[in-house]
Each structure stands twice: as structure tokens, then as C-alpha cells.
Design a protein around this motif. Sequence first.
Motif, mmCIF file in Angstrom:
data_model
loop_
_atom_site.group_PDB
_atom_site.id
_atom_site.type_symbol
_atom_site.label_atom_id
_atom_site.label_comp_id
_atom_site.label_asym_id
_atom_site.label_seq_id
_atom_site.Cartn_x
_atom_site.Cartn_y
_atom_site.Cartn_z
ATOM 1 N N UNK A 16 2.204 -56.515 -1.254
ATOM 2 C CA UNK A 16 2.749 -55.725 -2.353
ATOM 3 C C UNK A 16 4.261 -55.936 -2.431
ATOM 4 N N UNK A 17 4.685 -56.537 -3.512
ATOM 5 C CA UNK A 17 6.113 -56.738 -3.777
ATOM 6 C C UNK A 17 6.335 -56.376 -5.241
ATOM 7 N N UNK A 18 6.439 -55.067 -5.483
ATOM 8 C CA UNK A 18 6.491 -54.542 -6.847
ATOM 9 C C UNK A 18 5.254 -54.968 -7.641
ATOM 10 N N UNK A 19 4.121 -54.891 -6.992
ATOM 11 C CA UNK A 19 2.845 -55.295 -7.558
ATOM 12 C C UNK A 19 2.123 -56.225 -6.606
ATOM 13 N N UNK A 20 0.819 -56.354 -6.775
ATOM 14 C CA UNK A 20 0.023 -57.215 -5.912
ATOM 15 C C UNK A 20 0.388 -58.677 -6.145
ATOM 16 N N UNK A 21 0.860 -59.340 -5.099
ATOM 17 C CA UNK A 21 1.249 -60.747 -5.225
ATOM 18 C C UNK A 21 0.509 -61.630 -4.220
ATOM 19 N N UNK A 22 -0.399 -61.031 -3.453
ATOM 20 C CA UNK A 22 -1.186 -61.800 -2.500
ATOM 21 C C UNK A 22 -2.370 -60.979 -2.038
ATOM 22 N N UNK A 23 -3.393 -61.671 -1.543
ATOM 23 C CA UNK A 23 -4.582 -60.970 -1.078
ATOM 24 C C UNK A 23 -5.237 -61.746 0.055
ATOM 25 N N UNK A 24 -5.947 -61.015 0.886
ATOM 26 C CA UNK A 24 -6.744 -61.619 1.958
ATOM 27 C C UNK A 24 -8.015 -60.806 2.113
ATOM 28 N N UNK A 25 -9.149 -61.496 2.222
ATOM 29 C CA UNK A 25 -10.424 -60.821 2.409
ATOM 30 C C UNK A 25 -11.074 -61.305 3.703
ATOM 31 N N UNK A 26 -11.878 -60.431 4.281
ATOM 32 C CA UNK A 26 -12.607 -60.780 5.500
ATOM 33 C C UNK A 26 -13.908 -60.007 5.514
ATOM 34 N N UNK A 27 -14.814 -60.430 6.361
ATOM 35 C CA UNK A 27 -16.046 -59.685 6.609
ATOM 36 C C UNK A 27 -16.382 -59.838 8.084
ATOM 37 N N UNK A 28 -16.755 -58.729 8.721
ATOM 38 C CA UNK A 28 -17.086 -58.735 10.144
ATOM 39 C C UNK A 28 -18.564 -58.421 10.328
ATOM 40 N N UNK A 29 -19.218 -59.181 11.192
ATOM 41 C CA UNK A 29 -20.605 -58.922 11.556
ATOM 42 C C UNK A 29 -20.612 -58.226 12.914
ATOM 43 N N UNK A 30 -21.509 -58.604 13.809
ATOM 44 C CA UNK A 30 -21.551 -57.954 15.116
ATOM 45 C C UNK A 30 -20.534 -58.555 16.082
ATOM 46 N N UNK A 31 -20.514 -59.878 16.180
ATOM 47 C CA UNK A 31 -19.578 -60.516 17.101
ATOM 48 C C UNK A 31 -18.742 -61.609 16.438
ATOM 49 N N UNK A 32 -19.092 -61.986 15.210
ATOM 50 C CA UNK A 32 -18.320 -62.995 14.491
ATOM 51 C C UNK A 32 -17.787 -62.415 13.192
ATOM 52 N N UNK A 33 -16.768 -63.068 12.642
ATOM 53 C CA UNK A 33 -16.171 -62.625 11.385
ATOM 54 C C UNK A 33 -15.666 -63.833 10.615
ATOM 55 N N UNK A 34 -15.525 -63.649 9.311
ATOM 56 C CA UNK A 34 -14.979 -64.691 8.433
ATOM 57 C C UNK A 34 -13.771 -64.154 7.685
ATOM 58 N N UNK A 35 -12.711 -64.932 7.679
ATOM 59 C CA UNK A 35 -11.601 -64.684 6.762
ATOM 60 C C UNK A 35 -11.853 -65.603 5.578
ATOM 61 N N UNK A 36 -12.205 -65.014 4.450
ATOM 62 C CA UNK A 36 -12.725 -65.818 3.356
ATOM 63 C C UNK A 36 -11.720 -66.297 2.349
#
Length: 271
Positions: A45-65
Motif C-alpha cells: 500500500x503506497x497511497x493505494x494498492x500497488x502490489x499483491x502476493x497470494x499464497x495457499x497453505x495445505x497441511x505441510x506444503x504451501x504455494x506462493x502463487x
Amino acid sequence: MIVRPVHASDWEQFITLAQGENWRVPQFELQLFQGSWSRFVHVADDQGVCGLATAVAYQSSAWIGNLIVSPQKRGRGYGAALFKTVLAELVEQGIKSVWLTASVQGQPIYQRAGFVEVGRIERWVRPASAALTEISDQESSQTDILFREDRIGWGEDRQPLLSALAGHGRVFSDEAGAALLQLWPDLQMIGPWYSRSTNVQQSSKLLDRMVAKANQAAELVLDVFAARNLATPLLGAGFELAGETTLMAYGEVSGIDLGSMVSLASLGSIG
């Protein structure tokens, strides 16, 4: 600039930014990120959304998508800040391995954080060509085969995710494994696809069965492990190579069987 969790009021800016970078996910995935997975979504956030990051976590592994910064704000460390925040939260949660697919531009950021290259992912697209094909119902036993193969590959139970995906498609199986043809209104995908055989001819037969049941009036996409060497059958089925990324991992990956994987369950966003 601050990095913070996504707020309900951010979604319009979030989607505009994602679409500007050709972020392609089914509406189903977006709904999950707006709902139960929203805790893994962060924005710069720099005077509005200027970047994003998404992820999802399972039981022992995760993805940064997805890691996206608006063109006007690049080169200022926003992407690195987003990435570090998401990774730290996943590690704090006790996740053993974190995965992502990296572009050439993003790879140095991930390498500095300790990610290593474990493979290459090819994106193949079959353009729209003809009329709608009627899809018959899947057999529940084949869905069970997909659950089993996914559990063997990732070393954990991802059945809730796969059940949701399989509810919008059809599962195909052969003696070596199983694959899911996802039939979303806005996007068709093949994946996850698992096979314990490296026989290209066998993979080609299963591919042809899936293509025959896809909606020919819409494009069909899959993210394939390059090590599978499926270029010949994919080209023969009308697919075109649309790009390539690096598959990278962080943490303990010894319990994951990459050798059984043919294509991901998503376009790099959820594994």
C-alpha cells in the motif's frame, strides 16, 4: 509503503492490478482468495494498492502463487517486501516446504530467500476451435484414484481442494495414474495429472481422451513438467507452447514425489 493483509475495500484495485498482468485463474480460485484463503493475501500500500502476493497453505506444503507489483512502482523493493512477509507467515505456521513458479525477473528474489530450482514448467495452450462437446458424468471411483495419486505425490491429503476442483470437471484414469479436466465457465485446465509411467505414448492416449471431452469452443491450458517431454503429443493434439517458468522450492522436499507429476492443479497459483 506498507505491507498489510488485504481488506475488503482493496479488491477492486487488486483485480485491476492482477488483470493488468494477465493473472489467469478461474473465478473459483478468486472466490477462495476473497474468502477462506484471504489470510494469505497481502498487498503493498503506497497511497493505494500497488502490489499483491497470494499464497495457499495445505497441511505441510504451501504455494506462493502470485507476486505482482504495478509497473510504476517496480525497482523499489515492494516485491521483495511482499514476498518476505508471506514467506515468514508460512514458515511461522509450521509449513515444511514452500513452492512457486518463477519468471526470469522474479527468480533472483526467490534465490536470495533460499529457494532452489527443482524443475521447469511449460505452459501449453490449445486455442478454441469448434463447438461445445457434451460432458458425461465422471465415476466416483476415478475421483478416488485422483485423491490417492495426489496424496502419494505431495505426501499429504489435499482432498478438500481436489473435491472442489473435481466438482467442475471430469477425472480420467489409466493403469499408471489419473488426471483432472477442469471445466470452468471462464477457463479450462488439465491438472493435476499424475502418472507413474514415463511412457510418452501412454500419456498421449490419456491426453487425447481429455481433449476429446473438453469444450472445443474454448481454449484449454495446462502447466506441464518439462521433464515429461510431452511436446510431441501436445503439439499433435493442437496445443501451442505459451511460456516457461522455473519451479522452485524452499524447505524440506524429500517427501514429495515430483517424478509422478505431469501437470499442476492450477496455473502456478495453488500447486
